[in-house]
Design an enzyme around this catalytic site. Structure first.
Site, PDB file in Angstrom:
ATOM      1  N   ASN A 187      13.696 -14.825  27.629  1.00 23.15           N
ATOM      2  CA  ASN A 187      12.358 -14.734  27.224  1.00 23.15           C
ATOM      3  C   ASN A 187      12.092 -15.986  26.376  1.00 23.15           C
ATOM      4  OD1 ASN A 187      14.302 -12.328  26.880  1.00 23.15           O
ATOM      5  ND2 ASN A 187      12.504 -11.419  27.026  1.00 23.15           N
TER       6      ASN A 187
ATOM      7  N   TYR B 295       2.410 -19.898  19.600  1.00 26.26           N
ATOM      8  CA  TYR B 295       3.746 -20.351  19.055  1.00 26.26           C
ATOM      9  C   TYR B 295       3.363 -21.900  18.958  1.00 26.26           C
ATOM     10  CZ  TYR B 295       5.811 -16.066  19.491  1.00 26.26           C
ATOM     11  OH  TYR B 295       6.327 -14.821  19.224  1.00 26.26           O
TER      12      TYR B 295
ATOM     13  N   HIS C   7       5.496 -13.816  31.098  1.00 30.76           N
ATOM     14  CA  HIS C   7       6.121 -14.966  30.764  1.00 30.76           C
ATOM     15  C   HIS C   7       5.418 -16.226  31.458  1.00 30.76           C
ATOM     16  CE1 HIS C   7      10.094 -12.910  29.336  1.00 30.76           C
ATOM     17  NE2 HIS C   7       9.197 -12.598  28.562  1.00 30.76           N
TER      18      HIS C   7
ATOM     19  N   GLU D  10      16.231  -7.723  30.492  1.00 29.99           N
ATOM     20  CA  GLU D  10      16.030  -6.835  29.430  1.00 29.99           C
ATOM     21  C   GLU D  10      15.959  -5.465  29.663  1.00 29.99           C
ATOM     22  OE1 GLU D  10      12.468  -7.882  28.087  1.00 29.99           O
ATOM     23  OE2 GLU D  10      11.686  -5.939  27.507  1.00 29.99           O
TER      24      GLU D  10
ATOM     25  N   GLY E 157       7.219  -8.455  22.814  1.00 26.47           N
ATOM     26  CA  GLY E 157       8.370  -7.494  22.508  1.00 26.47           C
ATOM     27  C   GLY E 157       9.379  -7.995  21.287  1.00 26.47           C
TER      28      GLY E 157
HETATM   29  P1  FAD Z   1       0.072 -18.015  23.288  1.00 28.52           P
HETATM   30  O1  FAD Z   1       0.999 -17.532  22.444  1.00 28.52           O
HETATM   31  O2  FAD Z   1      -0.413 -17.347  24.451  1.00 28.52           O
HETATM   32  O3  FAD Z   1      -1.012 -18.568  22.473  1.00 28.52           O
HETATM   33  C1  FAD Z   1      -2.240 -19.069  22.922  1.00 28.52           C
HETATM   34  C2  FAD Z   1      -3.653 -18.802  22.104  1.00 28.52           C
HETATM   35  O4  FAD Z   1      -4.481 -19.484  22.345  1.00 28.52           O
HETATM   36  C3  FAD Z   1      -3.941 -17.505  22.185  1.00 28.52           C
HETATM   37  O5  FAD Z   1      -4.148 -16.921  21.032  1.00 28.52           O
HETATM   38  C4  FAD Z   1      -5.090 -17.459  23.279  1.00 28.52           C
HETATM   39  O6  FAD Z   1      -6.158 -16.194  22.709  1.00 28.52           O
HETATM   40  C5  FAD Z   1      -5.740 -18.886  22.542  1.00 28.52           C
HETATM   41  N1  FAD Z   1      -6.717 -19.461  23.522  1.00 28.52           N
HETATM   42  C6  FAD Z   1      -6.534 -19.549  24.716  1.00 28.52           C
HETATM   43  N2  FAD Z   1      -7.623 -20.332  25.418  1.00 28.52           N
HETATM   44  C7  FAD Z   1      -8.396 -20.545  24.336  1.00 28.52           C
HETATM   45  C8  FAD Z   1      -9.625 -21.478  24.193  1.00 28.52           C
HETATM   46  N3  FAD Z   1      -9.960 -21.942  25.359  1.00 28.52           N
HETATM   47  N4  FAD Z   1     -10.020 -21.175  22.721  1.00 28.52           N
HETATM   48  C9  FAD Z   1      -9.429 -20.766  21.904  1.00 28.52           C
HETATM   49  N5  FAD Z   1      -8.424 -20.208  21.951  1.00 28.52           N
HETATM   50  C10 FAD Z   1      -7.611 -20.176  23.128  1.00 28.52           C
HETATM   51  N6  FAD Z   1       8.313 -13.776  24.756  1.00 28.52           N
HETATM   52  C11 FAD Z   1       9.521 -13.649  24.371  1.00 28.52           C
HETATM   53  O7  FAD Z   1      10.015 -14.859  23.930  1.00 28.52           O
HETATM   54  N7  FAD Z   1      10.223 -12.541  23.914  1.00 28.52           N
HETATM   55  C12 FAD Z   1       9.378 -11.338  24.251  1.00 28.52           C
HETATM   56  O8  FAD Z   1       9.999 -10.231  23.824  1.00 28.52           O
HETATM   57  C13 FAD Z   1       8.133 -11.295  24.981  1.00 28.52           C
HETATM   58  N8  FAD Z   1       7.540 -10.241  25.229  1.00 28.52           N
HETATM   59  C14 FAD Z   1       6.207 -10.340  25.796  1.00 28.52           C
HETATM   60  C15 FAD Z   1       5.536  -9.173  25.884  1.00 28.52           C
HETATM   61  C16 FAD Z   1       4.248  -9.400  26.342  1.00 28.52           C
HETATM   62  C17 FAD Z   1       3.332  -7.956  26.513  1.00 28.52           C
HETATM   63  C18 FAD Z   1       3.708 -10.710  26.308  1.00 28.52           C
HETATM   64  C19 FAD Z   1       2.202 -10.589  27.097  1.00 28.52           C
HETATM   65  C20 FAD Z   1       4.375 -11.681  26.409  1.00 28.52           C
HETATM   66  C21 FAD Z   1       5.728 -11.630  26.042  1.00 28.52           C
HETATM   67  N9  FAD Z   1       6.177 -12.620  25.793  1.00 28.52           N
HETATM   68  C22 FAD Z   1       7.861 -12.673  25.021  1.00 28.52           C
HETATM   69  C23 FAD Z   1       5.842 -14.103  25.956  1.00 28.52           C
HETATM   70  C24 FAD Z   1       5.401 -14.937  24.850  1.00 28.52           C
HETATM   71  O9  FAD Z   1       4.567 -14.022  24.054  1.00 28.52           O
HETATM   72  C25 FAD Z   1       4.847 -15.962  25.262  1.00 28.52           C
HETATM   73  O10 FAD Z   1       5.746 -16.853  25.757  1.00 28.52           O
HETATM   74  C26 FAD Z   1       4.177 -16.828  24.230  1.00 28.52           C
HETATM   75  O11 FAD Z   1       3.370 -16.096  23.272  1.00 28.52           O
HETATM   76  C27 FAD Z   1       3.542 -18.271  24.516  1.00 28.52           C
HETATM   77  O12 FAD Z   1       3.243 -19.013  23.533  1.00 28.52           O
HETATM   78  P2  FAD Z   1       2.142 -20.251  23.452  1.00 28.52           P
HETATM   79  O13 FAD Z   1       2.183 -20.765  22.345  1.00 28.52           O
HETATM   80  O14 FAD Z   1       2.293 -21.025  24.868  1.00 28.52           O
HETATM   81  O15 FAD Z   1       0.579 -19.466  23.906  1.00 28.52           O
END
Ligand code: FAD
Length: 500
Positions: free
Chosen positions: A478, A15, A440, A355, A114
């Site tokens: 979430n 995100y 989360h 949920e 989800g």
């Molecule tokens: P992320 O989305 O985790 O993105 C980080 C990215 O960085 C990843 O693609 C990773 O591969 C990459 N990365 C990491 N380290 C490195 C590196 N050293 N070099 C290069 N790339 C790297 N949230 C909701 O709001 N609603 C839901 O219904 C929900 N359901 C969920 C269900 C599951 C099974 C899971 C696992 C999570 C769920 N979440 C949900 C949580 C939500 O997906 C996360 O809060 C969100 O994705 C976090 O966003 P972010 O941008 O912080 O990091």
């Protein structure tokens, strides 16, 4: 390629990374994303990009030889399956006393989650991030995030009649009978598409047990929304299967970014170093603190504040299941996409937002499953372990107890009213609470503590944090809408003041 120079480099494509990429490219700045996971576009031998919950294979997990299902047991028996070791989409990353589920691939967590798209309660947002102007968030950035994410709501009359949501209606009825309020939860899964799945006019995804190992259809994951829009500017490039391993000031200004390229079997293909004028850390609430804590400990980014690595929380996550009476069926057919929550957040004795989760096994199991979000005050810290060269997380098993206590107050009451019991066979043998894993992860590089008020890393101009690690361990719902909206707020400021 090795030796390249880029104006803006974004580490991670979840995100935070997707918001940064869209707004930077729209502002005319050529942007490069480095993502450790795959670009999930090519179908496998079964014609599908992703595998389903019931038929996991190598595509399901990030380099494991056996699945590590969140609900890993049934009738006390380990329900996991052997799989090929491969650069799969869901990572279960183990620390000493918890494991953290994360998405791996272009789109990050949006590929596996989800899709529940919940704007946090304003009073709670003001409590956790008092320095952020809530009028601006609720007037501008939450609406902007919801629109760009493609958030939509279920047709409530369809919800009331379809077999696919019987599990949610049963969960609602037992909650309401015990005096708890429930609420519909918006989602980024296209509910219109889901109705067509039901009608048999479109290939099934949510109605074919697809979710945490990816949805082949229906879901508006980031690769279809923010990242597609960024790519359409012509200014975005992405390197999948590249992991950033180091960031340090470059001799001539800007930063050197070191990375390792792997193939889908995990073999190292190349090591590369590029330079970037600005680096946006968007590797998630594990990836970002891990990288920054290591860089600080190794003296490569020596000026980082001590708050880097601190303030990590699990959003109060705990899972639990109830056993329903034989006559109270939850349905053999269940949509994988949750649509309803029990909202007891206003209870000062233990706020809970739970949920009502599906358990889509394709057969009747009389199970009501829940993911509870609670207000757990405990926070972990990431530290560099010079002995192993790895980053440890200080989270302790007992720290989940406040979440169990709060959830127990709600579900004890529901059980008592319905004359039902907890299941103790789904999270282990004789284990009621799913308290040793996290969906989360939040924090680890908290806004206003490890960074300034907009995600700038003090002491190293041109370095920014823009993902879930800014959120102080909890958001009461979430989290991805909170992460997206905060990223929208911060990148707008950064573009206006630092990049104009
Ligand atoms: P992320 O989305 O985790 O993105 C980080 C990215 O960085 C990843 O693609 C990773 O591969 C990459 N990365 C990491 N380290 C490195 C590196 N050293 N070099 C290069 N790339 C790297 N949230 C909701 O709001 N609603 C839901 O219904 C929900 N359901 C969920 C269900 C599951 C099974 C899971 C696992 C999570 C769920 N979440 C949900 C949580 C939500 O997906 C996360 O809060 C969100 O994705 C976090 O966003 P972010 O941008 O912080 O990091």
């Amino acid at each position: 390629a090795d030796g390249d120079h880029v104006p803006a480099l974004v580490i991670g494509s979840g995100y935070g990374g997707a918001v940064a990429a869209l707004r930077l490219t729209q502002a005319g700045i050529a942007t490069h994303i480095v993502e450790m996971g795959q670009s999930w576009t090519a179908p496998g031998s079964d014609g599908k990009v992703f595998s389903s919950l019931l038929k996991p294979d190598g595509r399901s997990y990030w380099f494991r030889t056996r699945t590590d299902q969140p609900v890993g047991y049934f009738l006390g028996v380990d329900a996991n399956k052997n799989i090929d070791r491969y650069a799969g989409v869901l990572d279960s990353e183990a620390f000493a006393h918890t494991r953290v589920y994360q998405g791996r691939g272009v789109g990050g967590g949006s590929l596996v989650n989800g899709g529940m798209a919940v704007t946090p309660k304003r009073a709670y947002f003001e409590e956790i991030l008092p320095s952020v102007n809530a009028d601006e968030m609720y007037g501008t950035y939450f609406p902007r995030a919801n629109a760009a994410l493609g958030v939509n709501s279920i047709d409530t009359s369809w919800f009331e009649s379809t077999k696919w949501y019987k599990f949610a209606r049963v969960g609602r009825d037992s909650a309401q009978a015990a005096g708890f309020g429930t609420t519909f939860v918006p989602n980024v899964y296209d509910f219109g598409y889901m109705k067509q799945e039901d009608a048999g006019t479109k290939p099934k995804s949510a109605l074919a047990q697809e979710v945490i190992y990816g949805n082949n259809y229906g879901k508006r994951s980031l690769d279809k929304t923010y990242l597609a829009a960024a790519a359409a500017t012509g200014r975005l490039t992405i390197s999948p299967l590249h992991t950033v391993t180091g960031v340090a000031p470059a001799a001539g200004g800007g930063y050197t970014v070191e990375m390792t390229q792997i193939d889908t079997a995990g073999n190292t293909v190349a090591r590369k170093t590029v330079t970037a004028d600005r680096v946006f850390f968007a590797a998630g609430s594990v990836g970002t603190p891990k990288l920054l804590v290591a860089m600080k400990a190794q003296g490569r980014l020596p000026n980082l504040p001590d708050a880097v690595g601190a303030g990590w929380g699990n959003n109060g996550n705990v899972m639990v299941a109830r056993a329903n009476h034989v006559w109270d069926t939850t349905g053999a057919d269940q949509s994988t996409i949750p649509a309803m929550g029990i909202d007891n957040w206003s209870d000062p004795n233990g706020p809970v937002f739970a949920e009502i989760a599906p358990f889509p096994a394709g057969t009747e199991l009389w199970v009501s499953l829940y993911l509870a979000i609670t207000k757990n005050p405990n926070r972990g810290t990431f530290t560099f372990n010079s002995g192993t060269g790895k980053v440890d997380l200080s989270w302790q098993s007992s720290w989940t107890q406040p979440s169990i206590d709060a959830a127990k107050r709600v579900f004890d009451k529901i059980n008592s009213k319905a004359v039902t019991v907890y299941r103790s066979d789904m999270f282990g043998v004789n284990k009621v609470w799913g308290d040793d894993f996290v969906y989360h992860p939040l924090g680890g590089c908290v806004l206003g503590k490890a960074t300034d008020g907009y995600g700038r890393l003090p002491g190293h101009p041109g370095l920014y944090v823009i993902d879930g690690s800014l959120v102080p361990g909890s958001t009461g719902v979430n989290p991805f809408v909170t992460i997206t909206a905060l990223a929208e707020r911060n990148i707008e400021k950064i573009i206006k003041t630092d990049l104009a």
